[in-house]
Structure formats: structure tokens, C-alpha cells
Design an enzyme around this catalytic site. Structure first.
Site, short mmCIF file in Angstrom:
data_model
loop_
_atom_site.label_atom_id
_atom_site.label_comp_id
_atom_site.label_asym_id
_atom_site.label_seq_id
_atom_site.Cartn_x
_atom_site.Cartn_y
_atom_site.Cartn_z
N GLU A 82 -3.72 -46.88 4.84
CA GLU A 82 -4.92 -46.42 5.55
C GLU A 82 -4.57 -45.52 6.75
OE1 GLU A 82 -7.70 -49.57 6.53
OE2 GLU A 82 -8.62 -48.36 8.10
N LYS A 260 -10.88 -57.86 10.20
CA LYS A 260 -10.22 -56.91 9.29
C LYS A 260 -9.38 -55.94 10.11
CE LYS A 260 -9.87 -53.15 6.47
NZ LYS A 260 -9.41 -51.79 6.79
N ASP A 276 4.59 -62.52 2.65
CA ASP A 276 3.47 -62.75 1.74
C ASP A 276 2.15 -62.42 2.44
OD1 ASP A 276 1.44 -63.88 0.18
OD2 ASP A 276 2.63 -65.62 -0.39
N HIS A 374 -10.21 -40.79 12.48
CA HIS A 374 -10.16 -40.73 11.01
C HIS A 374 -10.30 -39.31 10.52
CE1 HIS A 374 -9.99 -44.85 9.71
NE2 HIS A 374 -10.97 -45.20 10.51
C1 MEV Z 1 -11.07 -50.12 9.88
O1 MEV Z 1 -10.04 -50.29 8.93
C2 MEV Z 1 -11.07 -51.23 10.88
C3 MEV Z 1 -12.23 -51.23 11.87
O2 MEV Z 1 -13.46 -51.20 11.16
C4 MEV Z 1 -12.11 -52.49 12.70
C5 MEV Z 1 -13.28 -52.75 13.60
O3 MEV Z 1 -14.41 -52.27 13.31
O4 MEV Z 1 -13.09 -53.49 14.58
C6 MEV Z 1 -12.20 -50.00 12.73
#
Ligand code: MEV
Length: 422
Positions: A82, A260, A276, A374
Site C-alpha cells: 500500500e 486498520k 505470522d 495518496h
Molecule cells: C489506510 O490504509 C489507513 C487509514 O484509513 C487509517 C485511519 O483512517 O486511521 C488512513
């Protein structure tokens, strides 16, 4: 070169970057070559790692810069597909230096092996019988791994619970195993299988599952950081980050994305070191839900000075010996770059990276929005796809970002214009 702080690392070519990493981590020629080639893992070796191998799936390996952890500089290898993750970690690590970087700690690396017993006439009595024979059960478990025991690890405790389930009550015996520098799944599963017959005799029940738990809540890593408000972008950005944290703490939809973002950093280092990733993800999310409410893995507050204070606590079942870490050539070099001597040190660094990655995401969301970073990378990819090379890639990408027209047709137009104008 002893500092990981480096302005403009991203502007170098991969080979130039590699030279700095090699100098920092004292990599030899062979190790350098392993990183340089995308086919360091040979099909033969891969064929011994999993079944039905047909090839290799290479993933980019980046180095996050600027990390200061427990007063020591670190370069962090991250394997991830990513965009913006490595850049985000490097940038957040840089601002985290404003007040001395990250400070970490960890518990003893104790994993849990579960033994499920059904069919006990009196489950509470069965539980008591298991506990009464703790010494015998631990001795049986430790017979399975004399090496681990000789180094100070092994089965160190036993717990037992009665739980109610849709098929009736069951007794769950839990072996607590100090895995030292191993992730521990093999050792723990072998021990759990070995003690099962004894537990059947003691309880009169029948053992079914004998397996490690990935909710490694006795093997935790913690990290904390304070970031000067000026370094974060001012008091408003500090408040924005705390509001973002409050949102995650109050709402599971946001919390999943918050966590995430934490795992973006964690999984990338876990993968780079051949550990892992699924075990770590499972443990992290189960731990995040331990109160019954799915919650953020990190916590952000404002200190008396108005600076931003963050912390993380997370199960971190990673090892340095055994598994892919011991056989994957890139993982071995990644461990050398991290300069860690124990699994606990590795676990603590990974926790710091998770906290840092979360800081990067929340800062970007609270300050300029996530898309800017991004989009820059996306624009560079489009420029290259349109046929641009060298400096032209950056010129076209910057122009598209400035115009907010990040499209392949615009990249082609700009390329034609710049080539004509050259
Ligand atoms: C993107 O991979 C992760 C984010 O969405 C985490 C977040 O929103 O805190 C940018």
C-alpha cells in the site's frame, strides 16, 4: 551513519537508499544482494515452506526512517503493497523525535495453549482435579521441549475454567508457556497434545482441541510517545487527533479503520521479519474487543503542556527463531537491520511502529486529509504509466496534483507538452 534521521531519503534511488541502509546496519555484500534482487527467496526454499508451490509473490520492501526508540536510532523494514504507509511512518517518526521518540516495554513472552475437555460428569470437580495436578501436567509439558526449558522458558503455569457453550459445559485447561525468542506455536501445540491423555485420566472426560490461543494477552508489548504540539502542526491538529481518537472509541465503524491504520505499520514489519501476520492480526482485534466493546488499540490525550501523548498496548507474538524468520533470506536481513537481539525487543519496536503509523494517519486526517499523500504517489504512477521517465515523472505528478487533475489522459497531455518544450 548512526542516525536514522535523514531528510529526503525518498528522493534517492533504491540503490542509493540501500547503500545508506547497508552502512547503518553493517550489511555485507551478500545481504545487500539479497535485498537488491526480488528473487532472493528461491522456489526450492519456498517449496519447503508451504505446499503446492508454483512461484513467488514479491511485495515491496521499504525502510521507514527517523525512528528513535528507547533513545536508539532504528531503520524499520516494512513489507507492504500500500502506498503512503512507509512515508507516513517516516514522517510521524520524525515529528515524534521532538520530545525524544518512543519508549517501550513488554511482558514475558508467555503464550496460552488450550485443551478442551468435554463429557466430564462434574465439570467443576474436573477443573479442580486438573489444578490439583498442576506440577505433573507442567512436568509432562516441559518434557517435550528440554531446549526451551534449559534456556529459562517452558510451561510455567496452568489455569482451568468451566465455560458454558451451545453443546453444554466444557472444561478448558490452559497451559502458560514462556516461549522466549520463538513465536511459540509449535512448542505450545506439542505440549498441549502431550498433556491431553493425562488430563483425560484426571477428568474422566474426553479431550478435543489442543491448540495455541492467538489472543496472546499474556504476551503484550507497550509503546508511548509525546509529540510537541508545534511538531504535530499546532494545538488545532492536536485537538483534531484527540477528536479522531474519541470517534474511534465511541464507534465501531470508525474504530475498525483506526485499528486498520495501526495494523498497516504492524503487519508490514511482521511480514518483513517473516512472522505470522494472521496471528498478530487475530490477537490484536480480539484484544481490542476484550472489554466487550471493540476499542482502539491506541490512546491519545493532551498533556499539561498541550502536547500530544499517545500509547499502545497490543499482544505481540513474534519470534526470531523458527518459522520463516529463520529461513527467509529477506526476513533474516530485515532482522539484522532492526538490530534486535530478542523477540521482546522486536515486539516492542513493532508496537512503536503501530503507534507511529496511527499518529501518521490521524495527523493527516486531522490536518490535510488523507488523499493528498495518496494522490501524490498515484500521480507519479500515472505519469510513469503515461511514459514519463526520470525527472519528468515528478514534474508531471506535481502539476497534476496542483491542478487536482490526476488522470492518465492529463498525464499524457503533460508528457507531450513537456517533451515538445524540452
Ligand atoms: C489506510 O490504509 C489507513 C487509514 O484509513 C487509517 C485511519 O483512517 O486511521 C488512513
Amino acid at each position: 551513519m548512526t542516525s536514522s534521521e535523514f531528510a529526503g531519503f525518498y528522493k534517492l534511488t533504491p540503490d542509493e537508499r540501500l547503500r545508506f541502509v547497508a552502512e547503518f546496519a553493517h550489511l555485507d555484500k551478500a545481504e545487500l544482494e539479497i535485498l537488491r534482487t526480488s528473487s532472493a527467496l528461491k522456489v526450492d526454499a519456498a517449496n519447503r515452506m508451504i505446499e503446492n508451490v508454483v512461484g513467488i509473490m514479491p511485495v515491496p520492501l521499504g525502510i521507514a526512517m527517523n525512528f528513535l526508540i528507547n533513545g536508539k536510532d532504528h531503520m524499520i523494514p516494512m513489507a507492504i503493497e500500500e502506498p503512503s504507509v512507509v512515508a507516513g511512518a517516516s514522517h510521524a517518526a520524525k515529528i515524534a523525535r521532538s520530545k525524544g521518540g518512543f519508549w517501550t516495554s513488554s511482558t514475558r513472552p508467555v503464550m496460552i495453549g488450550q485443551i478442551q475437555v468435554l463429557g466430564c460428569a462434574d465439570p467443576d470437580k474436573a477443573r479442580a482435579s486438573i489444578l490439583a495436578f498442576t506440577e505433573n501436567i507442567l512436568a509432562k509439558a516441559n518434557e517435550q521441549d528440554p531446549v526451551l526449558v534449559s534456556k529459562g522458558g517452558g510451561a510455567i503455569g496452568l489455569e482451568a475454567r468451566v465455560i458454558n457453550s451451545i453443546v453444554g459445559p466444557m472444561v478448558i485447561a490452559e497451559l502458560l508457556v514462556d516461549c522466549l525468542d520463538a513465536m511459540g506455536a509449535n512448542a505450545v501445540n506439542t505440549m498441549a497434545e502431550a498433556v491431553a491423555p493425562l488430563i483425560e485420566r484426571l477428568t474422566g472426560g474426553r479431550v478435543y482441541l489442543r491448540i495455541i490461543s492467538n489472543l496472546a494477552d499474556k504476551r503484550l508489548a507497550q509503546a508511548r510517545v509525546t509529540v510537541a504540539k508545534e511538531a504535530v502542526g499546532g494545538p488545532e491538529v492536536v485537538d483534531g487527533i484527540i477528536n479522531a481518537y474519541a470517534f474511534a472509541a465511541a464507534d465501531s465503524y470508525r474504530c475498525a479503520t483506526h485499528n486498520k491504520g495501526v495494523m498497516n505499520g504492524i503487519t508490514a514489519v511482521v511480514l518483513a521479519t517473516g512472522n505470522d501476520t494472521r496471528a498478530i492480526e487475530a490477537g490484536a482485534h480480539a484484544y481490542a474487543a476484550r472489554s466487550g466493546q471493540y476499542s482502539p488499540l491506541t490512546r491519545w490525550t493532551k498533556d499539561g503542556n498541550g502536547d500530544l501523548a499517545g500509547e499502545i498496548e497490543i499482544p505481540m507474538a513474534v519470534g526470531l527463531i523458527g518459522g520463516a524468520t529463520a529461513v527467509h533470506p529477506v526476513a533474516k536481513v530485515a532482522v539484522k537491520i532492526l538490530a534486535v537481539k530478542s523477540a521482546r525487543e522486536l515486539a516492542e519496536i513493532i508496537a512503536a511502529v503501530g503507534l507511529c503509523q496511527n499518529l501518521a494517519a490521524l495527523r493527516a486526517l486531522a490536518a490535510e486529509g488523507i488523499q493528498r499523500g495518496h494522490m501524490r504517489l498515484h500521480a507519479r504512477n500515472l505519469a510513469a504509466t503515461a511514459g514519463a521517465t526520470g525527472d519528468l515523472i515528478d514534474r508531471i505528478a506535481e502539476k497534476m496534483v496542483e491542478e487536482r487533475k490526476i488522470r492518465i489522459d492529463r498525464a499524457k497531455e503533460l508528457l507531450a507538452e513537456y517533451v515538445k518544450g524540452a
